[in-house]
Design an enzyme around this catalytic site. Structure first.
Site, PDB file in Angstrom:
ATOM      1  CG  HIS A 112      -0.177   0.403   2.608  1.00  0.00           C
ATOM      2  ND1 HIS A 112       0.477  -1.103   3.315  1.00  0.00           N
ATOM      3  CD2 HIS A 112      -0.116   1.059   3.231  1.00  0.00           C
ATOM      4  CE1 HIS A 112       1.198  -0.860   4.249  1.00  0.00           C
ATOM      5  NE2 HIS A 112       1.275   0.825   4.012  1.00  0.00           N
TER       6      HIS A 112
ATOM      7  CG  HIS B  42       7.869   4.982   1.477  1.00  0.00           C
ATOM      8  ND1 HIS B  42       7.584   5.876   1.955  1.00  0.00           N
ATOM      9  CD2 HIS B  42       7.481   3.743   2.235  1.00  0.00           C
ATOM     10  CE1 HIS B  42       7.208   5.559   3.839  1.00  0.00           C
ATOM     11  NE2 HIS B  42       7.356   4.334   3.546  1.00  0.00           N
TER      12      HIS B  42
HETATM   13  P1  ATP Z   1       4.008  -3.280  12.239  1.00  0.00           P
HETATM   14  O1  ATP Z   1       4.291  -2.209  12.783  1.00  0.00           O
HETATM   15  O2  ATP Z   1       3.176  -4.303  13.001  1.00  0.00           O
HETATM   16  O3  ATP Z   1       5.677  -4.438  11.452  1.00  0.00           O
HETATM   17  P2  ATP Z   1       2.719  -1.929   9.655  1.00  0.00           P
HETATM   18  O4  ATP Z   1       3.655  -1.394  10.019  1.00  0.00           O
HETATM   19  O5  ATP Z   1       2.779  -2.559   8.513  1.00  0.00           O
HETATM   20  O6  ATP Z   1       3.018  -3.580  10.480  1.00  0.00           O
HETATM   21  P3  ATP Z   1       1.282   0.081  11.057  1.00  0.00           P
HETATM   22  O7  ATP Z   1       2.640   0.642  12.249  1.00  0.00           O
HETATM   23  O8  ATP Z   1      -0.805   0.375  11.759  1.00  0.00           O
HETATM   24  O9  ATP Z   1       1.304  -1.267  10.474  1.00  0.00           O
HETATM   25  O10 ATP Z   1       1.945   0.634  10.654  1.00  0.00           O
HETATM   26  C1  ATP Z   1       0.258   1.368   9.105  1.00  0.00           C
HETATM   27  C2  ATP Z   1       0.553   2.100   7.881  1.00  0.00           C
HETATM   28  O11 ATP Z   1       1.137   3.074   8.696  1.00  0.00           O
HETATM   29  C3  ATP Z   1       2.832   1.603   7.276  1.00  0.00           C
HETATM   30  O12 ATP Z   1       2.286   2.206   6.164  1.00  0.00           O
HETATM   31  C4  ATP Z   1       3.910   2.196   7.816  1.00  0.00           C
HETATM   32  O13 ATP Z   1       4.490   2.387   6.892  1.00  0.00           O
HETATM   33  C5  ATP Z   1       2.674   3.917   8.380  1.00  0.00           C
HETATM   34  N1  ATP Z   1       3.249   4.610   9.602  1.00  0.00           N
HETATM   35  C6  ATP Z   1       3.391   3.432  10.963  1.00  0.00           C
HETATM   36  N2  ATP Z   1       3.450   4.718  11.999  1.00  0.00           N
HETATM   37  C7  ATP Z   1       3.549   5.840  11.784  1.00  0.00           C
HETATM   38  C8  ATP Z   1       4.321   6.525  11.977  1.00  0.00           C
HETATM   39  N3  ATP Z   1       4.882   7.008  13.000  1.00  0.00           N
HETATM   40  N4  ATP Z   1       4.430   7.868  11.384  1.00  0.00           N
HETATM   41  C9  ATP Z   1       4.306   7.359   9.547  1.00  0.00           C
HETATM   42  N5  ATP Z   1       4.268   7.024   9.599  1.00  0.00           N
HETATM   43  C10 ATP Z   1       3.688   5.571   9.941  1.00  0.00           C
END
Ligand code: ATP
Ligand code: MG
EC number: 3.1.4.58
Length: 171
Positions: free
Chosen positions: A39, A121
């Site tokens: 995504h 990205h």
């Molecule tokens: P995990 O953290 O369990 O590895 P994930 O990163 O796929 O899983 P989330 O952390 O819920 O799931 O993130 C969902 C989306 O939001 C992803 O695209 C992640 O890169 C982005 N994201 C997560 N935390 C942040 C943040 N603090 N700032 C910006 N984008 C974020």
């Protein structure tokens, strides 16, 4: 619940992004994002209460956004968490404008967490062992979009998975 706004790739593009993830993993190691999770995050909202989430479902369902075409023509890396991604050589102006517009509206609803900079990205690998994308074929994909989605990120024993709660009207 943990929420974010994203573009989800059409099925044909999802397969192509998956092929890039395979090529990147062969070179860099690490954990490959499953095809169904690929995504583009437009805005990360973080933990949101149920009542606010319901209001966000309503807001997203009414908010048509301009359609666009994003050219994916570069590999990228984020050093610290060892991320390998695909995106543009420079941040796409239409996506940056969309990100800004969404955050303007989110802030007017009282949400916080707008980042100081936004680099559109698609994450392909996590915890890469070698952050070296030199020598990989240059990506050449076009992502046509006409809507965005409100996604819930659910973490369980097997990791994170995403559930779409709403999408904007198609244009
Ligand atoms: P995990 O953290 O369990 O590895 P994930 O990163 O796929 O899983 P989330 O952390 O819920 O799931 O993130 C969902 C989306 O939001 C992803 O695209 C992640 O890169 C982005 N994201 C997560 N935390 C942040 C943040 N603090 N700032 C910006 N984008 C974020
Ligand atoms: Mg995460």
């Amino acid at each position: 619940m943990r929420l974010f706004l994203a573009l989800m790739p059409p099925p044909s593009l999802r397969g192509r992004l998956g092929a890039l993830a395979d090529a990147a993993q062969a070179r860099c190691g690490g954990r490959r994002m499953p095809d169904e999770s690929l995504h583009l995050t437009l805005a990360f909202l973080g933990e949101v209460e149920e009542t606010r989430a319901a209001a966000l479902v309503d807001w997203v369902s009414r908010l048509a956004v301009p359609p666009g075409e994003w050219r994916l023509n570069a590999w990228g890396r984020f050093q610290r968490p060892g991320i390998v991604w695909v995106g543009g050589q420079a941040p796409d102006p239409s996506l940056v404008a969309l990100h800004c517009r969404l955050w303007d509206e989110l802030e007017s609803q009282g949400l916080e967490g707008r980042p100081s900079r936004y680099v559109p990205h698609v994450t392909l690998l996590r915890r890469a062992e070698r952050l070296e994308t030199e020598g990989l074929p240059t990506p050449a994909l076009t992502w046509r979009y006409n809507r965005f989605e409100l996604i819930q990120s659910i973490t369980d024993a097997r990791g994170s998975r995403y559930v779409s709660l709403a999408h904007s009207p198609e244009r």
